[in-house]
Write an enzyme that holds these catalytic residues in place. Sequence first.
Site, PDB file in Angstrom:
ATOM      1  N   ASN A 209       0.847  -1.199   0.000  1.00 52.70           N
ATOM      2  CA  ASN A 209       0.000   0.000   0.000  1.00 52.70           C
ATOM      3  C   ASN A 209       0.880   1.245   0.000  1.00 52.70           C
ATOM      4  O   ASN A 209       2.106   1.148  -0.017  1.00 52.70           O
ATOM      5  CB  ASN A 209      -0.955  -0.026   1.199  1.00 52.70           C
ATOM      6  CG  ASN A 209      -0.191  -0.106   2.502  1.00 52.70           C
ATOM      7  OD1 ASN A 209       0.615   0.755   2.807  1.00 52.70           O
ATOM      8  ND2 ASN A 209      -0.427  -1.161   3.268  1.00 52.70           N
ATOM      9  N   ASP A 278      -4.979  -5.851   4.574  1.00 52.06           N
ATOM     10  CA  ASP A 278      -6.070  -6.654   5.148  1.00 52.06           C
ATOM     11  C   ASP A 278      -6.072  -8.069   4.585  1.00 52.06           C
ATOM     12  O   ASP A 278      -6.541  -9.001   5.211  1.00 52.06           O
ATOM     13  CB  ASP A 278      -7.424  -6.014   4.806  1.00 52.06           C
ATOM     14  CG  ASP A 278      -7.636  -4.760   5.625  1.00 52.06           C
ATOM     15  OD1 ASP A 278      -6.930  -4.610   6.634  1.00 52.06           O
ATOM     16  OD2 ASP A 278      -8.484  -3.939   5.239  1.00 52.06           O
ATOM     17  N   LYS A 288       0.566 -20.036  -9.915  1.00 53.34           N
ATOM     18  CA  LYS A 288      -0.715 -19.327  -9.790  1.00 53.34           C
ATOM     19  C   LYS A 288      -0.723 -18.040 -10.598  1.00 53.34           C
ATOM     20  O   LYS A 288      -1.681 -17.686 -11.237  1.00 53.34           O
ATOM     21  CB  LYS A 288      -0.958 -18.979  -8.319  1.00 53.34           C
ATOM     22  CG  LYS A 288      -1.738 -20.007  -7.591  1.00 53.34           C
ATOM     23  CD  LYS A 288      -2.777 -19.315  -6.737  1.00 53.34           C
ATOM     24  CE  LYS A 288      -3.851 -20.158  -6.194  1.00 53.34           C
ATOM     25  NZ  LYS A 288      -4.439 -21.230  -6.788  1.00 53.34           N
ATOM     26  N   PHE A 323      -4.863   3.756  14.422  1.00 55.15           N
ATOM     27  CA  PHE A 323      -5.124   4.801  13.425  1.00 55.15           C
ATOM     28  C   PHE A 323      -6.211   4.286  12.502  1.00 55.15           C
ATOM     29  O   PHE A 323      -6.326   3.073  12.281  1.00 55.15           O
ATOM     30  CB  PHE A 323      -3.868   5.085  12.590  1.00 55.15           C
ATOM     31  CG  PHE A 323      -2.956   6.094  13.222  1.00 55.15           C
ATOM     32  CD1 PHE A 323      -2.291   5.802  14.405  1.00 55.15           C
ATOM     33  CD2 PHE A 323      -2.772   7.342  12.647  1.00 55.15           C
ATOM     34  CE1 PHE A 323      -1.454   6.725  15.003  1.00 55.15           C
ATOM     35  CE2 PHE A 323      -1.933   8.277  13.233  1.00 55.15           C
ATOM     36  CZ  PHE A 323      -1.272   7.968  14.410  1.00 55.15           C
ATOM     37  N   LYS A 337     -14.731   1.149  15.168  1.00 58.43           N
ATOM     38  CA  LYS A 337     -13.460   0.416  15.296  1.00 58.43           C
ATOM     39  C   LYS A 337     -12.910   0.547  16.722  1.00 58.43           C
ATOM     40  O   LYS A 337     -12.398  -0.419  17.297  1.00 58.43           O
ATOM     41  CB  LYS A 337     -12.472   1.012  14.279  1.00 58.43           C
ATOM     42  CG  LYS A 337     -11.257   0.170  14.007  1.00 58.43           C
ATOM     43  CD  LYS A 337     -10.521   0.746  12.788  1.00 58.43           C
ATOM     44  CE  LYS A 337      -9.126   0.203  12.675  1.00 58.43           C
ATOM     45  NZ  LYS A 337      -8.351   0.852  11.616  1.00 58.43           N
ATOM     46  N   LYS A 341     -12.541  -2.947  18.751  1.00 58.32           N
ATOM     47  CA  LYS A 341     -11.178  -3.459  18.982  1.00 58.32           C
ATOM     48  C   LYS A 341     -10.669  -3.116  20.377  1.00 58.32           C
ATOM     49  O   LYS A 341      -9.489  -3.324  20.669  1.00 58.32           O
ATOM     50  CB  LYS A 341     -10.246  -2.941  17.894  1.00 58.32           C
ATOM     51  CG  LYS A 341     -10.808  -3.299  16.520  1.00 58.32           C
ATOM     52  CD  LYS A 341      -9.809  -3.469  15.450  1.00 58.32           C
ATOM     53  CE  LYS A 341     -10.532  -4.037  14.228  1.00 58.32           C
ATOM     54  NZ  LYS A 341      -9.760  -4.068  13.040  1.00 58.32           N
TER      55      LYS A 341
END
Length: 397
Positions: A209, A278, A288, A323, A337, A341
Amino acid sequence: MLKGKTVVLGVTGSIAAYKAANLASMLVKLHADVHVIMTKNATNFIHPITFETLTNNKCLVDTFDRNFQYSVEHVALAKKADVMMIAPATANVIGKLAGGIADDMLTTTALACTCPKLIAPAMNTRMFENSIVQDNLKKLTLNDYQVIQPAVGFLACRDEGAGKLPKEEVLLDYILKEIAFEKDMKGLKVLVTAGPTMEAMDPVRYITNHSTGKMGYAVARNCMLRGAEVTLVTGQTSIEKPRFVTVVPIESAREMFEEVTGRAAEQDIIIKAAAVADYRPQTVSDEKVKKGGDHLTLELEKTDDILKYLGEHKKEGQFLCGFSMETEHMLENSRAKLKKKNLDLIVANNLKQAGAGFGTDTNVITMITPEEEISLELMSKEEAAGRILDEILKLRR
Ligand SMILES: Cc1cc2nc3c(=O)[nH]c(=O)nc-3n(C[C@H](O)[C@H](O)[C@H](O)COP(=O)(O)O)c2cc1C
């Protein structure tokens, strides 16, 4: 950052003396009151006028100089100093200081200083490795001096080895560690995660990312400057690692999970600023990836949820901060969240907002706790890091 702080910078007769000018300039830019004391021999390498122009203070060389305000200057400066750094420090000055000799302005002031004293030896490798110099350095360490190890590299005398004066940025960091900020995190163990994770698709390609790690690094550095013992678990980034921080490099989400959870129990504060993928490819194989022809189909599976694990295993008194990067419904998603969490604080930012999120040097954050929401204006990531830590300390009380 150094407003109201007095730095005494000692400069001795080493070829590296020119670097002290840059260091003095950096300190002045941070608003420190910088007083330079040179040995007479140092003036062969750089002129006192350079330091006087940079610092706006008289550069002291001669103990018996009458051309300044009446006060016993070496004692006055020693009393005023918040930190004293001798950089570069010659073998000669190191020997004199170790022997308690005070035959010039620099060594006399050093003897009178009770503030933290940092000494950065710079000399030829053979001189540095000489057992007398090493003994003198040990003696200084036993007598409240912090010795900054020289860098290894190509020396002015064309030799290669230990003896180089470290870069000015490194020397500055030693000073900042001593006097920048109140040490309001002293005694606290903090773990920070930062940067992106990389999930291998095959031996060549990976999914990642846009995280640059800037926010997490700013948090880790700020914790360190405030006196905390910091561990930084970081994905690959191109930014310089913060000094005086234990850096644990990782690549994948799985590695980050293991490194973080393995260390979690001993931490007082955990701040997860990393952007963890994720999902990861279910199997990693050449097969693959090639099979698809023009199209590549990857089967993905969820990576471990680090925050969820930390929330479920939070020990008594531990503070957990996450964050959240959102593109829509930032507040609702972040609040959910926080609760789900079991976090104590979530720092939310909207990736669509100018100046916020990945890559930029700035951020626009909203700090959300179970009780309140604090939205901050656009600011540097360093400043934002400071505000986040202020909030964490306030909430821990
Ligand atoms: C060109 C040149 C470079 C020198 N560089 C160093 C050095 O890097 N480190 C050192 O310990 N001495 C170095 N010296 C030797 C010192 O200048 C010498 O020992 C002097 O007496 C040190 O005086 P001071 O400690 O009072 O400044 C150098 C000498 C010359 C001529």
